[in-house]
Enzyme design. Structure first.
Site, PDB file in Angstrom:
ATOM      1  N   GLU A   1       0.841  -1.208   0.000  1.00 36.18           N
ATOM      2  CA  GLU A   1       0.000   0.000   0.000  1.00 36.18           C
ATOM      3  C   GLU A   1       0.867   1.247   0.000  1.00 36.18           C
ATOM      4  O   GLU A   1       1.716   1.435   0.875  1.00 36.18           O
ATOM      5  CB  GLU A   1      -0.960   0.003   1.204  1.00 36.18           C
ATOM      6  CG  GLU A   1      -1.887   1.215   1.145  1.00 36.18           C
ATOM      7  CD  GLU A   1      -3.162   1.082   1.954  1.00 36.18           C
ATOM      8  OE1 GLU A   1      -3.548  -0.045   2.321  1.00 36.18           O
ATOM      9  OE2 GLU A   1      -3.780   2.141   2.213  1.00 36.18           O
TER      10      GLU A   1
ATOM     11  N   ASP B   1     -11.205  10.900  -4.799  1.00 39.82           N
ATOM     12  CA  ASP B   1     -12.428  11.707  -4.703  1.00 39.82           C
ATOM     13  C   ASP B   1     -12.186  13.043  -5.393  1.00 39.82           C
ATOM     14  O   ASP B   1     -12.942  13.974  -5.189  1.00 39.82           O
ATOM     15  CB  ASP B   1     -12.797  11.944  -3.236  1.00 39.82           C
ATOM     16  CG  ASP B   1     -11.738  12.760  -2.515  1.00 39.82           C
ATOM     17  OD1 ASP B   1     -10.543  12.404  -2.626  1.00 39.82           O
ATOM     18  OD2 ASP B   1     -12.071  13.767  -1.861  1.00 39.82           O
TER      19      ASP B   1
ATOM     20  N   ASP C   1      -2.320  12.127  -2.641  1.00 44.03           N
ATOM     21  CA  ASP C   1      -2.399  13.597  -2.570  1.00 44.03           C
ATOM     22  C   ASP C   1      -2.685  14.134  -3.967  1.00 44.03           C
ATOM     23  O   ASP C   1      -1.984  13.790  -4.923  1.00 44.03           O
ATOM     24  CB  ASP C   1      -1.074  14.171  -2.052  1.00 44.03           C
ATOM     25  CG  ASP C   1      -0.859  13.834  -0.583  1.00 44.03           C
ATOM     26  OD1 ASP C   1      -1.849  13.708   0.160  1.00 44.03           O
ATOM     27  OD2 ASP C   1       0.312  13.695  -0.179  1.00 44.03           O
TER      28      ASP C   1
ATOM     29  N   THR D   1     -11.899   4.480   4.428  1.00 43.59           N
ATOM     30  CA  THR D   1     -10.979   5.052   5.421  1.00 43.59           C
ATOM     31  C   THR D   1     -11.624   6.326   5.973  1.00 43.59           C
ATOM     32  O   THR D   1     -12.608   6.829   5.429  1.00 43.59           O
ATOM     33  CB  THR D   1      -9.618   5.424   4.795  1.00 43.59           C
ATOM     34  OG1 THR D   1      -9.839   6.403   3.772  1.00 43.59           O
ATOM     35  CG2 THR D   1      -8.924   4.205   4.217  1.00 43.59           C
TER      36      THR D   1
ATOM     37  N   TYR E   1     -10.386   9.201   5.819  1.00 48.19           N
ATOM     38  CA  TYR E   1     -10.219  10.221   4.784  1.00 48.19           C
ATOM     39  C   TYR E   1     -11.398  10.171   3.808  1.00 48.19           C
ATOM     40  O   TYR E   1     -12.001  11.183   3.463  1.00 48.19           O
ATOM     41  CB  TYR E   1      -8.897   9.991   4.027  1.00 48.19           C
ATOM     42  CG  TYR E   1      -8.722  10.955   2.878  1.00 48.19           C
ATOM     43  CD1 TYR E   1      -8.052  12.161   3.052  1.00 48.19           C
ATOM     44  CD2 TYR E   1      -9.279  10.684   1.625  1.00 48.19           C
ATOM     45  CE1 TYR E   1      -7.929  13.059   2.017  1.00 48.19           C
ATOM     46  CE2 TYR E   1      -9.160  11.578   0.588  1.00 48.19           C
ATOM     47  CZ  TYR E   1      -8.480  12.753   0.778  1.00 48.19           C
ATOM     48  OH  TYR E   1      -8.377  13.645  -0.251  1.00 48.19           O
ATOM     49  N   GLU E   2     -11.736   8.960   3.381  1.00 44.50           N
ATOM     50  CA  GLU E   2     -12.814   8.808   2.403  1.00 44.50           C
ATOM     51  C   GLU E   2     -14.174   9.182   3.014  1.00 44.50           C
ATOM     52  O   GLU E   2     -15.008   9.814   2.364  1.00 44.50           O
ATOM     53  CB  GLU E   2     -12.846   7.370   1.889  1.00 44.50           C
ATOM     54  CG  GLU E   2     -13.828   7.208   0.761  1.00 44.50           C
ATOM     55  CD  GLU E   2     -13.906   5.779   0.251  1.00 44.50           C
ATOM     56  OE1 GLU E   2     -12.856   5.133   0.106  1.00 44.50           O
ATOM     57  OE2 GLU E   2     -15.018   5.325   0.003  1.00 44.50           O
TER      58      GLU E   2
END
Ligand SMILES: C[S@@+](CC[C@H](N)C(=O)[O-])C[C@H]1O[C@@H](n2cnc3c(N)ncnc32)[C@H](O)[C@@H]1O
Length: 234
Positions: A62, A172, A136, A211, A213-214
């Site tokens: 990952e 996203d 990023d 996650t 973040y998502e």
């Protein structure tokens, strides 16, 4: 659409973005100082399943695991597979160490630093899966070279995956999405997009957890999220 320009993270050879946020809490500091060395990817030399885990097993990698929730979920799901995660953001590494410790996950190895440096040390064709989730975005055109999804890193990913192996990518960010698809169009000899229709990129595939973040991207910012699975051709 961003035009293709020379240069990418493999040739820039430096890290952009944050390497540390808030000071670590005492327990996190302890994890970094005492636990990380026991599961760190060796600083030099070939990175193989035998070297990391003592036996051969399917290898997953990952790039930029953030807080490590996805990596820990996958490692827990597949205890007979080995997982390597790389992340330069120290606070994320500390959180990932916590997941690994809490989950008693003996099949995870972590590199605190640049994923590409470790990826380059993995033998060609050794990886079963590679994950690049919400890299990023570097949305400004003049920063496009910094995007992980660029020719150099994608070539490296193609080299390291075995035939039939899978490259999972999620974003996203609409600018990144267009850029990534443009890059992947240059790699149709290496990758087949596993797609059956819009649902393939609009609906989270099973075994692909959300996650933090998502979750924030969707629920706080109202972003759409796009999921991609590319199969390494033989
Ligand atoms: C937007 S965050 C997403 C984190 C995580 N993948 C997720 O979905 O929650 C992007 C991450 O990529 C990491 N990153 C940036 N450059 C990297 C590199 N060269 N190697 C590994 N990770 C990198 C950043 O530190 C950051 O944690």
């Amino acid at each position: 659409m961003t035009a293709h320009k020379e240069g990418d993270p493999t040739t820039l050879n430096r890290l952009y973005g944050r390497s540390q946020g808030k000071p670590l809490r005492a327990y996190q500091q302890q994890l970094v100082e005492e636990f990380l060395p026991s599961i760190a990817v060796p600083a030099e030399g070939l990175v193989t399943a035998e070297r990391l885990f003592g036996f051969d097993c399917p290898l997953h990698f990952e790039i930029g695991f953030g807080a490590g929730e996805h990596m820990a979920y996958r490692a827990d799901l597949l205890p007979d597979h080995g997982f390597i995660g790389a992340e330069p953001f120290l606070n994320g590494v500390a959180q990932a160490l916590n997941h690994v410790k809490e989950g008693n996950l003996g099949n995870v190895r972590i590199h605190h630093g640049d994923a590409l440096e470790v990826l380059a040390r993995i033998p060609d064709g050794a990886l079963t899966m590679l994950y690049l989730l919400h890299p990023d975005p570097w949305p400004k055109a003049r920063h496009a070279k910094r995007r992980m999804m660029n020719d150099g890193p994608v070539k490296l990913i193609a080299d390291k995956l075995k035939p039939g192996g899978e490259f999972r990518f999620g974003t996203d960010h609409p600018v990144y999405l267009r850029h990534a698809l443009m890059v992947m169009r240059r790699f149709t000899d290496e990758f087949e997009w596993t797609v059956e229709g819009p649902k393939s990129w609009q609906v989270r595939p099973s075994g692909w957890p959300e996650t933090r973040y998502e979750h924030k991207a969707r629920n706080t910012y109202g972003h759409e999220v796009w999921y991609f699975r590319f199969r390494r051709r033989g």
